[in-house]
Design a protein around this motif. Structure first.
Motif, PDB file in Angstrom:
ATOM      1  N   ARG A   1      72.947  23.799  61.615  1.00 26.86           N
ATOM      2  CA  ARG A   1      72.727  22.920  62.663  1.00 26.86           C
ATOM      3  C   ARG A   1      71.328  22.644  62.894  1.00 26.86           C
ATOM      4  O   ARG A   1      70.771  22.413  63.245  1.00 26.86           O
ATOM      5  N   GLN A   2      70.645  24.414  63.554  1.00 28.82           N
ATOM      6  CA  GLN A   2      69.380  24.548  64.344  1.00 28.82           C
ATOM      7  C   GLN A   2      68.782  24.431  62.546  1.00 28.82           C
ATOM      8  O   GLN A   2      67.326  23.595  62.788  1.00 28.82           O
ATOM      9  N   ARG A   3      68.886  25.338  61.967  1.00 26.00           N
ATOM     10  CA  ARG A   3      67.635  24.525  60.700  1.00 26.00           C
ATOM     11  C   ARG A   3      67.295  23.491  60.556  1.00 26.00           C
ATOM     12  O   ARG A   3      66.327  22.742  60.521  1.00 26.00           O
ATOM     13  N   SER A   4      68.460  22.782  60.588  1.00 25.57           N
ATOM     14  CA  SER A   4      68.543  21.147  59.982  1.00 25.57           C
ATOM     15  C   SER A   4      67.930  20.848  61.299  1.00 25.57           C
ATOM     16  O   SER A   4      66.813  19.586  60.838  1.00 25.57           O
ATOM     17  N   ALA A   5      67.761  20.919  62.104  1.00 22.97           N
ATOM     18  CA  ALA A   5      66.921  19.837  63.863  1.00 22.97           C
ATOM     19  C   ALA A   5      65.589  20.513  63.647  1.00 22.97           C
ATOM     20  O   ALA A   5      64.670  19.218  63.955  1.00 22.97           O
ATOM     21  N   VAL A   6      65.460  22.022  62.827  1.00 24.95           N
ATOM     22  CA  VAL A   6      63.955  22.625  63.686  1.00 24.95           C
ATOM     23  C   VAL A   6      63.404  21.466  61.831  1.00 24.95           C
ATOM     24  O   VAL A   6      61.927  21.080  62.448  1.00 24.95           O
ATOM     25  N   VAL A   7      63.588  21.630  60.527  1.00 22.37           N
ATOM     26  CA  VAL A   7      63.396  21.060  59.417  1.00 22.37           C
ATOM     27  C   VAL A   7      62.957  19.738  59.817  1.00 22.37           C
ATOM     28  O   VAL A   7      62.053  18.842  58.993  1.00 22.37           O
ATOM     29  N   LEU A   8      64.298  18.377  60.807  1.00 22.69           N
ATOM     30  CA  LEU A   8      63.897  17.501  60.517  1.00 22.69           C
ATOM     31  C   LEU A   8      62.287  17.063  61.401  1.00 22.69           C
ATOM     32  O   LEU A   8      61.828  16.406  61.513  1.00 22.69           O
ATOM     33  N   CYS A   9      62.595  18.132  63.115  1.00 18.58           N
ATOM     34  CA  CYS A   9      61.928  17.467  63.955  1.00 18.58           C
ATOM     35  C   CYS A   9      60.145  18.230  63.621  1.00 18.58           C
ATOM     36  O   CYS A   9      59.312  17.064  64.235  1.00 18.58           O
ATOM     37  N   TYR A  10      60.406  19.201  62.964  1.00 19.31           N
ATOM     38  CA  TYR A  10      58.690  20.043  62.823  1.00 19.31           C
ATOM     39  C   TYR A  10      57.917  19.323  61.589  1.00 19.31           C
ATOM     40  O   TYR A  10      56.750  19.380  61.315  1.00 19.31           O
ATOM     41  N   PHE A  11      58.961  19.609  60.530  1.00 12.68           N
ATOM     42  CA  PHE A  11      58.516  19.327  59.234  1.00 12.68           C
ATOM     43  C   PHE A  11      58.751  17.791  58.449  1.00 12.68           C
ATOM     44  O   PHE A  11      57.471  17.323  58.038  1.00 12.68           O
ATOM     45  N   GLU A  12      59.345  17.047  59.283  1.00 14.62           N
ATOM     46  CA  GLU A  12      59.294  15.605  58.772  1.00 14.62           C
ATOM     47  C   GLU A  12      58.877  14.749  59.901  1.00 14.62           C
ATOM     48  O   GLU A  12      59.425  13.397  59.323  1.00 14.62           O
ATOM     49  N   ASP A  13      58.322  15.314  60.770  1.00  9.59           N
ATOM     50  CA  ASP A  13      57.995  14.583  62.351  1.00  9.59           C
ATOM     51  C   ASP A  13      58.305  13.253  62.896  1.00  9.59           C
ATOM     52  O   ASP A  13      58.500  12.382  62.656  1.00  9.59           O
ATOM     53  N   MET A  14      59.876  13.628  62.622  1.00 10.56           N
ATOM     54  CA  MET A  14      61.192  12.702  63.900  1.00 10.56           C
ATOM     55  C   MET A  14      60.626  12.990  64.604  1.00 10.56           C
ATOM     56  O   MET A  14      60.419  14.253  65.741  1.00 10.56           O
ATOM     57  N   THR A  15      61.249  12.030  65.758  1.00  3.75           N
ATOM     58  CA  THR A  15      61.763  12.189  67.112  1.00  3.75           C
ATOM     59  C   THR A  15      62.713  12.987  66.956  1.00  3.75           C
ATOM     60  O   THR A  15      63.904  12.658  66.335  1.00  3.75           O
ATOM     61  N   HIS A  16      63.466  13.332  68.985  1.00  2.00           N
ATOM     62  CA  HIS A  16      64.468  14.027  67.976  1.00  2.00           C
ATOM     63  C   HIS A  16      66.010  12.388  68.524  1.00  2.00           C
ATOM     64  O   HIS A  16      66.511  13.013  68.439  1.00  2.00           O
ATOM     65  N   ALA A  17      64.906  11.812  68.647  1.00  2.00           N
ATOM     66  CA  ALA A  17      66.361  10.317  68.128  1.00  2.00           C
ATOM     67  C   ALA A  17      66.076   9.798  66.791  1.00  2.00           C
ATOM     68  O   ALA A  17      67.691  10.328  66.823  1.00  2.00           O
ATOM     69  N   GLN A  18      66.052  10.195  66.452  1.00  2.00           N
ATOM     70  CA  GLN A  18      65.663   9.971  64.392  1.00  2.00           C
ATOM     71  C   GLN A  18      66.678  11.324  64.449  1.00  2.00           C
ATOM     72  O   GLN A  18      67.332  11.341  63.506  1.00  2.00           O
ATOM     73  N   VAL A  19      66.457  12.209  64.532  1.00  2.00           N
ATOM     74  CA  VAL A  19      66.703  13.307  63.967  1.00  2.00           C
ATOM     75  C   VAL A  19      68.424  13.607  64.521  1.00  2.00           C
ATOM     76  O   VAL A  19      69.438  13.792  63.816  1.00  2.00           O
ATOM     77  N   ALA A  20      68.957  13.420  66.468  1.00  2.45           N
ATOM     78  CA  ALA A  20      70.210  13.089  66.299  1.00  2.45           C
ATOM     79  C   ALA A  20      70.769  11.926  65.607  1.00  2.45           C
ATOM     80  O   ALA A  20      71.706  12.220  64.727  1.00  2.45           O
ATOM     81  N   ALA A  21      70.246  10.459  64.345  1.00  2.00           N
ATOM     82  CA  ALA A  21      70.689  10.459  63.842  1.00  2.00           C
ATOM     83  C   ALA A  21      71.050  10.256  62.878  1.00  2.00           C
ATOM     84  O   ALA A  21      72.151  10.154  62.256  1.00  2.00           O
ATOM     85  N   ALA A  22      70.200  11.034  62.202  1.00  4.10           N
ATOM     86  CA  ALA A  22      70.212  12.478  61.311  1.00  4.10           C
ATOM     87  C   ALA A  22      71.416  12.652  60.856  1.00  4.10           C
ATOM     88  O   ALA A  22      71.898  13.392  59.992  1.00  4.10           O
ATOM     89  N   LEU A  23      71.896  13.875  62.098  1.00  6.24           N
ATOM     90  CA  LEU A  23      72.824  14.784  62.535  1.00  6.24           C
ATOM     91  C   LEU A  23      73.793  13.860  62.438  1.00  6.24           C
ATOM     92  O   LEU A  23      75.154  13.916  62.330  1.00  6.24           O
ATOM     93  N   GLY A  24      74.044  12.689  62.737  1.00  7.05           N
ATOM     94  CA  GLY A  24      74.693  12.642  63.357  1.00  7.05           C
ATOM     95  C   GLY A  24      75.507  12.942  65.043  1.00  7.05           C
ATOM     96  O   GLY A  24      76.549  13.104  64.852  1.00  7.05           O
ATOM     97  N   THR A  25      74.621  13.150  65.584  1.00  5.80           N
ATOM     98  CA  THR A  25      74.275  13.757  66.948  1.00  5.80           C
ATOM     99  C   THR A  25      73.812  13.110  68.179  1.00  5.80           C
ATOM    100  O   THR A  25      73.051  12.254  67.923  1.00  5.80           O
ATOM    101  N   ARG A  26      73.665  13.683  69.280  1.00  3.79           N
ATOM    102  CA  ARG A  26      73.097  13.459  70.230  1.00  3.79           C
ATOM    103  C   ARG A  26      72.653  14.108  70.590  1.00  3.79           C
ATOM    104  O   ARG A  26      71.943  14.907  69.945  1.00  3.79           O
TER     105      ARG A  26
END
Length: 185
Positions: free
Chosen positions: A114-139
């Motif tokens: 879960r941490q790896r997914s959040a870091v990859v989406l945020c830092y490597f895909e340049d997604m905002t925290h809200a976009q990462v939350a939507a992608a991971l299905g979490t808050r």
């Protein structure tokens, strides 16, 4: 071919390099990355009429990919170990230096899924925290805590310093998204 098939084909061919790059960062293996990206696109094709009506098709398919990776991770019975050897076929990850790529993959490989997914989406895909939350299905707060814990673990293990020390320009993969505040230290 129907219009929907043409639209899916155009989407797939334009997004393939980005999906494989993200999948590579999630899996640590070029072969697993291609399988994961292909699996995500196959799932997206089945639901294409629903996907094509979404606001952001790429985000929808990335979410499918993250969930497919989580499913693969849960079902895996034999633990795979990441090696510092690079795949024979280069991956479009824009990491210019082999030693930095090794350090990056080693650091990501030490993080929980879960941490790896959040870091990859945020830092490597340049997604905002809200976009990462939507992608991971979490808050959003869960995403922030996952990223905070991941960065703390990387700092504690001394793995973040080799990734952020740069003699020249910052590679695209280590930039923080513009929409976010804060820095990697």
């Amino acid at each position: 071919m129907s219009n929907a098939d043409d639209e899916f084909h155009n989407f797939m061919t334009s997004r393939w390099p980005s999906l494989v790059r993200t999948a590579y960062l999630l899996t640590g293996s070029h072969y697993d990355a291609e399988d994961l990206a292909q699996n995500a696109l196959a799932r997206a094709y089945v639901k294409w009429n629903h996907v094509r009506r979404s606001d952001d098709k790429a985000a929808y398919v990335r979410q499918i990919m993250v969930h497919a990776h989580a499913d693969r991770f849960r079902r895996r019975t034999v633990r795979e170990w990441f090696t510092p050897r690079l795949p024979e076929t280069p991956v479009a990850d824009q990491t210019a230096h082999v030693d930095r790529r090794d350090a990056l993959m080693d650091a990501l490989g030490r993080l929980p899924a879960r941490q790896r997914s959040a870091v990859v989406l945020c830092y490597f895909e340049d997604m905002t925290h809200a976009q990462v939350a939507a992608a991971l299905g979490t808050r959003t707060s869960t995403v922030r805590s996952q990223i905070t814990r991941a960065l703390a673990k990387l700092r504690e293990d001394g793995l973040l310093a080799p990734l952020t020390e740069q003699p020249t320009a910052t590679p695209a993969g280590l930039r923080r998204p513009v929409q976010q505040k804060g820095t990697i230290r």
